[in-house]
Design a protein around this motif. Sequence first.
Motif, mmCIF file in Angstrom:
data_model
loop_
_atom_site.group_PDB
_atom_site.id
_atom_site.type_symbol
_atom_site.label_atom_id
_atom_site.label_comp_id
_atom_site.label_asym_id
_atom_site.label_seq_id
_atom_site.Cartn_x
_atom_site.Cartn_y
_atom_site.Cartn_z
ATOM 1 N N HIS A 6 32.682 25.899 -18.108
ATOM 2 C CA HIS A 6 33.170 27.159 -18.667
ATOM 3 C C HIS A 6 32.823 28.318 -17.729
ATOM 4 C CE1 HIS A 6 32.851 24.710 -22.409
ATOM 5 N NE2 HIS A 6 34.047 25.247 -22.593
ATOM 6 N N LEU A 7 31.627 28.302 -17.186
ATOM 7 C CA LEU A 7 31.212 29.346 -16.245
ATOM 8 C C LEU A 7 32.076 29.301 -14.989
ATOM 9 C CD1 LEU A 7 29.348 31.615 -15.343
ATOM 10 C CD2 LEU A 7 27.637 29.886 -14.743
ATOM 11 N N TYR A 8 32.298 28.118 -14.461
ATOM 12 C CA TYR A 8 33.173 27.973 -13.290
ATOM 13 C C TYR A 8 34.571 28.504 -13.597
ATOM 14 C CZ TYR A 8 29.928 24.604 -11.040
ATOM 15 O OH TYR A 8 28.855 23.986 -10.440
ATOM 16 N N THR A 9 35.074 28.200 -14.778
ATOM 17 C CA THR A 9 36.415 28.623 -15.165
ATOM 18 C C THR A 9 36.506 30.147 -15.261
ATOM 19 O OG1 THR A 9 36.730 26.544 -16.345
ATOM 20 C CG2 THR A 9 38.225 28.339 -16.894
ATOM 21 N N LEU A 10 35.499 30.768 -15.829
ATOM 22 C CA LEU A 10 35.473 32.233 -15.897
ATOM 23 C C LEU A 10 35.484 32.838 -14.500
ATOM 24 C CD1 LEU A 10 32.855 32.685 -18.746
ATOM 25 C CD2 LEU A 10 35.243 33.438 -18.831
ATOM 26 N N LYS A 35 29.522 27.703 -6.547
ATOM 27 C CA LYS A 35 29.179 26.719 -7.577
ATOM 28 C C LYS A 35 27.667 26.555 -7.694
ATOM 29 C CE LYS A 35 33.351 23.897 -7.160
ATOM 30 N NZ LYS A 35 33.867 22.591 -6.748
ATOM 31 N N LYS A 36 26.986 26.535 -6.557
ATOM 32 C CA LYS A 36 25.527 26.388 -6.571
ATOM 33 C C LYS A 36 24.879 27.591 -7.268
ATOM 34 C CE LYS A 36 21.514 25.831 -3.651
ATOM 35 N NZ LYS A 36 20.887 26.270 -2.436
ATOM 36 N N GLU A 37 25.345 28.788 -6.933
ATOM 37 C CA GLU A 37 24.795 29.995 -7.548
ATOM 38 C C GLU A 37 25.034 29.998 -9.058
ATOM 39 O OE1 GLU A 37 25.785 34.736 -7.750
ATOM 40 O OE2 GLU A 37 26.326 33.662 -5.915
ATOM 41 N N LEU A 38 26.229 29.621 -9.469
ATOM 42 C CA LEU A 38 26.543 29.587 -10.895
ATOM 43 C C LEU A 38 25.750 28.504 -11.619
ATOM 44 C CD1 LEU A 38 30.404 30.130 -10.697
ATOM 45 C CD2 LEU A 38 28.664 31.815 -11.328
ATOM 46 N N GLU A 68 22.759 27.435 -10.773
ATOM 47 C CA GLU A 68 21.392 27.951 -10.892
ATOM 48 C C GLU A 68 21.287 28.927 -12.062
ATOM 49 O OE1 GLU A 68 20.522 29.521 -7.007
ATOM 50 O OE2 GLU A 68 20.236 27.520 -6.151
ATOM 51 N N PHE A 69 22.290 29.773 -12.234
ATOM 52 C CA PHE A 69 22.305 30.696 -13.347
ATOM 53 C C PHE A 69 22.365 29.955 -14.676
ATOM 54 C CE2 PHE A 69 24.734 33.323 -16.382
ATOM 55 C CZ PHE A 69 23.877 34.416 -16.475
ATOM 56 N N SER A 70 23.238 28.970 -14.756
ATOM 57 C CA SER A 70 23.365 28.169 -15.972
ATOM 58 C C SER A 70 22.066 27.440 -16.286
ATOM 59 C CB SER A 70 24.519 27.171 -15.814
ATOM 60 O OG SER A 70 24.627 26.352 -16.955
ATOM 61 N N ASP A 71 21.454 26.852 -15.265
ATOM 62 C CA ASP A 71 20.182 26.152 -15.456
ATOM 63 C C ASP A 71 19.096 27.101 -15.925
ATOM 64 O OD1 ASP A 71 21.370 23.797 -14.674
ATOM 65 O OD2 ASP A 71 20.495 23.799 -12.661
ATOM 66 N N PHE A 72 19.079 28.338 -15.396
ATOM 67 C CA PHE A 72 18.102 29.348 -15.802
ATOM 68 C C PHE A 72 18.224 29.648 -17.296
ATOM 69 C CE2 PHE A 72 17.212 33.851 -16.642
ATOM 70 C CZ PHE A 72 15.869 33.887 -16.316
ATOM 71 N N LEU A 73 19.448 29.692 -17.806
ATOM 72 C CA LEU A 73 19.658 29.982 -19.220
ATOM 73 C C LEU A 73 19.154 28.875 -20.133
ATOM 74 C CD1 LEU A 73 23.227 31.572 -19.192
ATOM 75 C CD2 LEU A 73 21.018 32.735 -19.246
ATOM 76 N N LYS A 74 19.007 27.671 -19.603
ATOM 77 C CA LYS A 74 18.541 26.535 -20.405
ATOM 78 C C LYS A 74 17.034 26.570 -20.640
ATOM 79 C CE LYS A 74 22.200 23.484 -18.788
ATOM 80 N NZ LYS A 74 22.497 22.297 -17.967
ATOM 81 N N LYS A 75 16.332 27.376 -19.858
ATOM 82 C CA LYS A 75 14.855 27.420 -19.964
ATOM 83 C C LYS A 75 14.392 28.185 -21.166
ATOM 84 C CE LYS A 75 14.278 27.002 -15.040
ATOM 85 N NZ LYS A 75 13.789 27.577 -13.828
#
Length: 62
Positions: free
Chosen positions: A29-33, A50-53, A55-62
């Motif tokens: 979904h983030l990639y699509t946006l 993609k790597k930056e996005l 990392e952002f997505s992974d950060f939100l999981k914490k």
Amino acid sequence: MKDFPAFEIGAKGAFLKLKQKYPKVCLVHLYTLEGAIHDTEFNRLSEDTKKELKEFSDFLKK
């Protein structure tokens, strides 16, 4: 079209708002946006983007 809120807050901001309301949204979904904002298909995003996005997505999981 630039008056559309996603252009102002970016893909990360829009994804964060989605994640708050719909916790099961995923990285695609983030990639699509991001792709939509830049008028490209999500699978054509650069590997750096993609790597930056991710990392952002992974950060939100914490």
